[in-house]
Motif scaffolding. Structure first.
Motif, PDB file in Angstrom:
ATOM      1  N   ASP A   1       1.048  -1.200   0.034  1.00 34.52           N
ATOM      2  CA  ASP A   1       0.224  -0.319   0.236  1.00 34.52           C
ATOM      3  C   ASP A   1       0.752   0.855   0.091  1.00 34.52           C
ATOM      4  O   ASP A   1      -0.092   2.337   0.064  1.00 34.52           O
ATOM      5  CB  ASP A   1      -0.789   0.487   2.096  1.00 34.52           C
ATOM      6  N   ALA A   2       2.463   1.316   0.520  1.00 36.67           N
ATOM      7  CA  ALA A   2       2.516   1.960   0.433  1.00 36.67           C
ATOM      8  C   ALA A   2       4.006   2.220  -0.809  1.00 36.67           C
ATOM      9  O   ALA A   2       4.624   3.008  -0.622  1.00 36.67           O
ATOM     10  CB  ALA A   2       3.902   1.995   1.285  1.00 36.67           C
ATOM     11  N   GLY A   3       3.668   1.453  -1.639  1.00 31.95           N
ATOM     12  CA  GLY A   3       4.178   2.109  -2.586  1.00 31.95           C
ATOM     13  C   GLY A   3       5.615   1.259  -2.909  1.00 31.95           C
ATOM     14  O   GLY A   3       6.197   1.330  -4.132  1.00 31.95           O
ATOM     15  N   ALA A   4       5.988   0.042  -2.042  1.00 27.94           N
ATOM     16  CA  ALA A   4       7.159  -0.345  -1.331  1.00 27.94           C
ATOM     17  C   ALA A   4       7.047  -1.667  -1.938  1.00 27.94           C
ATOM     18  O   ALA A   4       5.504  -2.395  -2.294  1.00 27.94           O
ATOM     19  CB  ALA A   4       7.655  -0.387  -0.497  1.00 27.94           C
ATOM     20  N   VAL A   5       7.836  -2.630  -2.472  1.00 32.38           N
ATOM     21  CA  VAL A   5       8.314  -4.456  -2.492  1.00 32.38           C
ATOM     22  C   VAL A   5       8.282  -4.963  -1.861  1.00 32.38           C
ATOM     23  O   VAL A   5       9.691  -5.006  -1.114  1.00 32.38           O
ATOM     24  CB  VAL A   5       8.760  -4.282  -4.258  1.00 32.38           C
ATOM     25  N   MET A   6       8.335  -6.601  -2.061  1.00 31.86           N
ATOM     26  CA  MET A   6       8.337  -7.044  -0.534  1.00 31.86           C
ATOM     27  C   MET A   6       8.878  -8.053  -1.127  1.00 31.86           C
ATOM     28  O   MET A   6       8.186  -8.750  -1.982  1.00 31.86           O
ATOM     29  CB  MET A   6       7.039  -7.279   0.065  1.00 31.86           C
ATOM     30  N   ILE A   7      10.241  -8.577  -0.807  1.00 31.68           N
ATOM     31  CA  ILE A   7      11.321  -9.767  -0.978  1.00 31.68           C
ATOM     32  C   ILE A   7      11.473 -10.575  -0.201  1.00 31.68           C
ATOM     33  O   ILE A   7      11.848 -10.100   1.185  1.00 31.68           O
ATOM     34  CB  ILE A   7      12.124  -9.092  -1.631  1.00 31.68           C
ATOM     35  N   VAL A   8      10.636 -11.399  -0.159  1.00 32.44           N
ATOM     36  CA  VAL A   8      11.173 -12.383   0.633  1.00 32.44           C
ATOM     37  C   VAL A   8      12.474 -12.890   1.087  1.00 32.44           C
ATOM     38  O   VAL A   8      13.481 -13.239   0.292  1.00 32.44           O
ATOM     39  CB  VAL A   8      10.818 -14.337   0.600  1.00 32.44           C
ATOM     40  N   ALA A   9      13.478 -12.409   2.130  1.00 32.94           N
ATOM     41  CA  ALA A   9      14.739 -12.929   2.196  1.00 32.94           C
ATOM     42  C   ALA A   9      16.143 -13.993   2.759  1.00 32.94           C
ATOM     43  O   ALA A   9      14.930 -14.882   3.310  1.00 32.94           O
ATOM     44  CB  ALA A   9      15.059 -11.202   3.119  1.00 32.94           C
ATOM     45  N   HIS A  10      16.352 -14.378   1.971  1.00 27.31           N
ATOM     46  CA  HIS A  10      16.919 -15.449   2.112  1.00 27.31           C
ATOM     47  C   HIS A  10      16.404 -16.667   3.026  1.00 27.31           C
ATOM     48  O   HIS A  10      16.902 -16.822   4.109  1.00 27.31           O
ATOM     49  CB  HIS A  10      18.377 -15.450   3.588  1.00 27.31           C
ATOM     50  N   PRO A  11      15.505 -16.773   2.202  1.00 26.12           N
ATOM     51  CA  PRO A  11      14.568 -18.482   3.042  1.00 26.12           C
ATOM     52  C   PRO A  11      15.040 -19.419   4.188  1.00 26.12           C
ATOM     53  O   PRO A  11      14.038 -19.921   4.233  1.00 26.12           O
ATOM     54  CB  PRO A  11      12.875 -18.735   2.060  1.00 26.12           C
ATOM     55  N   GLU A  12      15.775 -19.999   3.843  1.00 21.79           N
ATOM     56  CA  GLU A  12      16.076 -21.575   3.926  1.00 21.79           C
ATOM     57  C   GLU A  12      17.646 -20.941   4.978  1.00 21.79           C
ATOM     58  O   GLU A  12      18.302 -21.176   4.828  1.00 21.79           O
ATOM     59  CB  GLU A  12      16.717 -21.859   2.932  1.00 21.79           C
ATOM     60  N   HIS A  13      17.467 -19.682   5.435  1.00 26.02           N
ATOM     61  CA  HIS A  13      19.216 -19.495   6.073  1.00 26.02           C
ATOM     62  C   HIS A  13      18.958 -20.362   7.549  1.00 26.02           C
ATOM     63  O   HIS A  13      17.099 -20.253   7.777  1.00 26.02           O
ATOM     64  CB  HIS A  13      18.844 -17.701   6.154  1.00 26.02           C
ATOM     65  N   ALA A  14      19.706 -20.470   8.112  1.00 23.08           N
ATOM     66  CA  ALA A  14      19.671 -20.982   9.346  1.00 23.08           C
ATOM     67  C   ALA A  14      19.460 -20.011  10.267  1.00 23.08           C
ATOM     68  O   ALA A  14      19.933 -19.328  10.185  1.00 23.08           O
ATOM     69  CB  ALA A  14      21.065 -21.643   9.557  1.00 23.08           C
ATOM     70  N   SER A  15      18.232 -20.715  11.169  1.00 18.18           N
ATOM     71  CA  SER A  15      17.688 -19.346  11.997  1.00 18.18           C
ATOM     72  C   SER A  15      18.630 -19.792  13.402  1.00 18.18           C
ATOM     73  O   SER A  15      20.174 -20.271  13.402  1.00 18.18           O
ATOM     74  CB  SER A  15      16.570 -20.200  12.246  1.00 18.18           C
ATOM     75  N   ASP A  16      18.182 -19.342  15.047  1.00 15.96           N
ATOM     76  CA  ASP A  16      19.100 -19.578  16.083  1.00 15.96           C
ATOM     77  C   ASP A  16      19.614 -20.910  15.850  1.00 15.96           C
ATOM     78  O   ASP A  16      18.679 -21.818  15.458  1.00 15.96           O
ATOM     79  CB  ASP A  16      17.995 -19.187  16.983  1.00 15.96           C
ATOM     80  N   PRO A  17      20.457 -20.696  16.791  1.00 12.58           N
ATOM     81  CA  PRO A  17      21.368 -19.645  17.017  1.00 12.58           C
ATOM     82  C   PRO A  17      22.089 -18.929  15.962  1.00 12.58           C
ATOM     83  O   PRO A  17      22.347 -17.559  16.732  1.00 12.58           O
ATOM     84  CB  PRO A  17      22.399 -20.031  18.351  1.00 12.58           C
ATOM     85  N   ILE A  18      22.415 -18.775  15.176  1.00  9.72           N
ATOM     86  CA  ILE A  18      23.306 -18.670  13.874  1.00  9.72           C
ATOM     87  C   ILE A  18      22.689 -16.527  13.714  1.00  9.72           C
ATOM     88  O   ILE A  18      23.299 -15.784  13.743  1.00  9.72           O
ATOM     89  CB  ILE A  18      23.290 -19.158  12.839  1.00  9.72           C
ATOM     90  N   CYS A  19      21.466 -16.733  13.740  1.00 12.76           N
ATOM     91  CA  CYS A  19      20.130 -16.039  13.388  1.00 12.76           C
ATOM     92  C   CYS A  19      19.462 -15.615  13.139  1.00 12.76           C
ATOM     93  O   CYS A  19      18.545 -16.386  12.755  1.00 12.76           O
ATOM     94  CB  CYS A  19      19.994 -15.614  11.545  1.00 12.76           C
ATOM     95  N   THR A  20      18.298 -14.853  14.179  1.00 12.79           N
ATOM     96  CA  THR A  20      17.314 -15.471  14.600  1.00 12.79           C
ATOM     97  C   THR A  20      15.938 -14.305  13.589  1.00 12.79           C
ATOM     98  O   THR A  20      15.744 -13.977  13.022  1.00 12.79           O
ATOM     99  CB  THR A  20      17.128 -14.341  15.690  1.00 12.79           C
ATOM    100  N   GLY A  21      15.124 -16.111  13.870  1.00  8.99           N
ATOM    101  CA  GLY A  21      13.927 -16.157  12.615  1.00  8.99           C
ATOM    102  C   GLY A  21      14.265 -15.524  11.624  1.00  8.99           C
ATOM    103  O   GLY A  21      13.679 -15.714  10.160  1.00  8.99           O
ATOM    104  N   CYS A  22      15.757 -15.881  11.050  1.00  8.30           N
ATOM    105  CA  CYS A  22      16.600 -16.304   8.746  1.00  8.30           C
ATOM    106  C   CYS A  22      14.828 -16.977   8.565  1.00  8.30           C
ATOM    107  O   CYS A  22      15.162 -16.513   7.019  1.00  8.30           O
ATOM    108  CB  CYS A  22      17.599 -15.862   9.460  1.00  8.30           C
TER     109      CYS A  22
END
Length: 341
Positions: free
Chosen positions: A126-147
């Motif tokens: 709605d704000a005119g931006a675009v949404m890109i799903v980032a690194h969908p298979e990145h390992a999550s905790d403890p390496i990266c929270t919620g990645c």
């Protein structure tokens, strides 16, 4: 997103029905995923800006975690030499997404008062931006929270694209898994542009063969770049040129992001500059491949049952990706909720 922790699109162009945009489009090279000390990176905006100018980028998106506070300073530093795309990495406990073109902060807090990731995505669009799903298979905790992208209820029609390549290919973002997740979503009928970025948190992230996103845009402007991403006019590469088109006799070629009629007599052509294995991927599977050196070309005839095509360039061993294009879609690949304009 090594240490990241949560802190306080439209369908592709239909070549059959729509006219090409005005202007003289050309390919531009840029970076769509980078961080500074405004979130969790090692370098300041000033340090990152100096390094970005050395890279010779046409455009640069600053995507700090859940904040746009560094964008004004970056514009002061590089705007006359590199186009700044305002952005934010929406960093949640169940997945990250890039909001490109974001001139405002978005409430990323899914679960708060029943807020869902779909509502977050709608706010971005709605704000005119675009949404890109980032690194969908990145390992999550403890390496990266919620990645890792774990939103099973996410409406993928709200996403413009997927970051199919994040950072060095063999790094822990599990890039092969990201590439395969993108292909799986394409096979499910979703229209998703391929993007890439270094996810740079410091100068070391820009050393070696790292991905840039190339966009075929009619102007080097924020709207020009975002329009190209929306339309799927992209390829991701660590340097080699890679292009894909479908040739239809005397008609205009169909390029990435476009939709090919299933009854068209077409030849799908991939062309590259570089060394390695040049492939045409159809419905997620390699159908055509040849070893190339310098200028290379692979082609195949369109067949019944084809739903989408992409081109890939790998190293000679087929282990490290060097470039990948967004898809050419086939009209029968449509699903309800993904109309072609």
């Amino acid at each position: 997103d090594q240490r990241a922790a949560p802190r306080a699109g439209p369908a592709p162009h239909d070549v059959i029905a729509a006219a090409p945009p005005p202007g003289e489009p050309r390919w531009y090279r840029g970076e769509l995923h980078v961080h500074t000390t405004h979130s969790d990176a090692e370098w300041s905006v000033e340090e990152m800006a100096a390094a970005a100018l050395e890279r010779g980028l046409d455009f640069l998106a600053l995507t700090d975690h859940n904040t746009i506070s560094g964008v004004p300073r970056l514009r002061e530093l590089v705007e006359d030499r590199t186009l700044v795309i305002p952005g934010i990495e929406l960093t949640t406990y169940h997945g990250h997404a890039l909001a490109l073109g974001a001139e405002q902060w978005f409430d990323w807090r899914t679960g708060l008062h029943g807020r869902t990731i779909n509502q977050v995505a709608r706010d971005v669009l709605d704000a005119g931006a675009v949404m890109i799903v980032a690194h969908p298979e990145h390992a999550s905790d403890p390496i990266c929270t919620g990645c890792r992208w774990d939103y099973a209820d996410f409406d993928l029609s709200l996403a413009t694209g997927v970051e199919a390549w994040n950072g060095h290919w063999r790094y822990r973002e599990k890039n092969p898994g990201c590439l395969e997740r993108w292909k799986r979503w394409l096979n499910e009928g979703h229209f998703l542009t391929a993007t890439g970025g270094t996810d740079a948190h410091g100068p070391g992230y820009w050393q070696g063969e790292v991905p840039s996103t190339y966009v075929y845009a009619r102007s080097l402007s924020i709207e020009g770049v975002l329009e190209a991403v929306r339309r799927g006019r992209t390829y991701v590469s660590c340097g080699p040129r890679l292009e894909l088109r479908a040739e239809r006799g005397d008609a205009e070629p169909v390029m990435v992001g476009d939709v090919l009629s299933p009854d068209a007599c077409a030849t799908v052509v991939a062309e590259s500059e570089g060394e390695g294995l040049l492939r045409i991927v159809t419905n997620g599977e390699v159908r055509s491949e040849r070893r190339v050196e310098g200028e290379g070309r692979v082609e195949q005839e369109a067949r019944e049952g084809d739903r989408w095509y992409s081109a890939e360039l790998w190293d000679e061993l087929g282990e490290t990706l060097r470039a990948v294009t967004s898809p050419i879609y086939v009209r029968d690949h449509r699903l309800e909720g993904h109309p072609i304009p």
